[in-house]
Design a protein around this motif. Structure first.
Motif, short mmCIF file in Angstrom:
data_model
loop_
_atom_site.label_atom_id
_atom_site.label_comp_id
_atom_site.label_asym_id
_atom_site.label_seq_id
_atom_site.Cartn_x
_atom_site.Cartn_y
_atom_site.Cartn_z
N MET A 72 -8.90 -5.10 -1.12
CA MET A 72 -9.37 -4.43 -0.69
C MET A 72 -8.85 -3.32 -0.02
O MET A 72 -7.54 -4.02 0.82
N LEU A 73 -8.52 -2.38 0.46
CA LEU A 73 -7.98 -1.52 1.43
C LEU A 73 -7.98 -0.50 2.51
O LEU A 73 -9.01 0.15 2.36
N PRO A 74 -7.43 -0.90 3.65
CA PRO A 74 -8.09 0.37 4.46
C PRO A 74 -8.29 1.85 3.65
O PRO A 74 -7.83 2.44 2.94
N THR A 75 -9.19 2.87 4.44
CA THR A 75 -9.31 3.83 3.55
C THR A 75 -8.07 4.83 3.58
O THR A 75 -7.82 5.75 2.26
N SER A 76 -7.60 4.73 4.53
CA SER A 76 -5.92 5.80 4.37
C SER A 76 -5.00 5.52 3.48
O SER A 76 -5.09 6.18 2.61
N VAL A 77 -5.02 3.81 3.17
CA VAL A 77 -4.68 3.38 1.55
C VAL A 77 -4.96 3.38 0.73
O VAL A 77 -4.05 3.98 -0.04
N PHE A 78 -6.35 3.56 0.72
CA PHE A 78 -7.05 3.76 -0.48
C PHE A 78 -6.92 4.86 -0.87
O PHE A 78 -6.41 4.90 -2.69
N ASN A 79 -7.40 5.90 0.11
CA ASN A 79 -6.90 6.86 -0.29
C ASN A 79 -5.44 7.75 -1.29
O ASN A 79 -4.95 8.48 -1.95
N ALA A 80 -4.58 6.97 -0.59
CA ALA A 80 -3.57 7.12 -0.94
C ALA A 80 -2.80 6.66 -1.90
O ALA A 80 -2.36 7.42 -3.27
N TYR A 81 -3.48 5.64 -2.37
CA TYR A 81 -3.57 5.19 -3.34
C TYR A 81 -4.52 5.98 -5.17
O TYR A 81 -3.58 5.66 -5.58
N LYS A 82 -5.30 6.78 -3.86
CA LYS A 82 -5.99 7.12 -5.62
C LYS A 82 -5.62 8.30 -6.05
O LYS A 82 -5.59 8.77 -7.22
N LYS A 83 -4.75 9.03 -5.02
CA LYS A 83 -3.99 9.83 -4.92
C LYS A 83 -3.08 9.77 -6.20
O LYS A 83 -2.27 10.43 -6.91
N ALA A 84 -1.72 8.50 -4.88
CA ALA A 84 -0.62 8.62 -6.35
C ALA A 84 -1.24 7.49 -7.57
O ALA A 84 0.07 8.29 -8.58
N THR A 85 -2.15 7.69 -8.15
CA THR A 85 -3.02 6.61 -9.83
C THR A 85 -3.37 8.32 -10.41
O THR A 85 -3.29 8.36 -11.52
N GLY A 86 -3.52 9.26 -9.78
CA GLY A 86 -4.84 9.87 -10.37
C GLY A 86 -5.94 9.63 -10.55
O GLY A 86 -6.65 10.17 -11.69
N ALA A 87 -6.47 8.48 -10.31
CA ALA A 87 -7.48 7.97 -10.51
C ALA A 87 -9.16 8.15 -9.86
O ALA A 87 -8.65 8.77 -8.60
N VAL A 88 -10.12 8.65 -10.44
CA VAL A 88 -11.20 9.58 -10.32
C VAL A 88 -12.16 8.51 -9.74
O VAL A 88 -11.85 6.92 -10.85
N GLU A 89 -13.29 8.20 -8.64
CA GLU A 89 -14.22 7.55 -8.71
C GLU A 89 -15.86 7.26 -9.99
O GLU A 89 -15.64 8.33 -10.23
N ASP A 90 -16.17 6.73 -10.61
CA ASP A 90 -16.70 6.25 -11.23
C ASP A 90 -18.39 6.36 -11.07
O ASP A 90 -18.21 5.32 -10.59
#
Length: 122
Positions: free
Chosen positions: A1-19
């Protein structure tokens, strides 16, 4: 579990999208090939290799995720002030990669590498 700000940065860095159906982050094989390790500092740095950041691919069917998608283990824990103590929650996947020792009497926890810390399969 990551804080929202870190989670969003991770999502951006990986290019992952939410299913939409599972709420899990997913990515393609090409995105996975470009991933880097995730580093956590708990006194010293601990590395979660890119393979340690994904759910076992054999579980895709049970999650109703297409077999060509890769699911990530991280989730959003909400708005938490990074640096205020609780900046992430390690779960099962982290504990599969590191030995953990809990010293309740002294309110301490220790981690050490295992033969699976750098594993390239899951």
């Amino acid at each position: 579990m990551l804080p929202t700000s870190v989670f969003n940065a991770y999502k951006k860095a990986t290019g992952a999208v939410e299913d939409a159906s599972t709420q899990l982050l997913t990515m393609t094989e090409d995105q996975y090939n470009n991933m880097q390790s995730m580093m956590f500092k708990i006194g010293v740095e601990y590395e979660l290799t890119k393979n340690a950041q994904i759910w076992p691919r054999s579980m895709n069917d049970s999650l109703s995720v297409p077999s060509n998608k890769i699911c990530l283990i991280f989730a959003d824990m909400g708005n938490v002030n990074v640096g205020d103590g609780l900046c992430f929650i390690h779960g099962f996947t982290f504990l599969q990669r590191f030995y953990s020792v809990y010293d309740v009497s002294n309110s301490q926890v220790g981690f050490a590498t295992t033969q699976y810390t750098q594993a390239t399969t899951n």
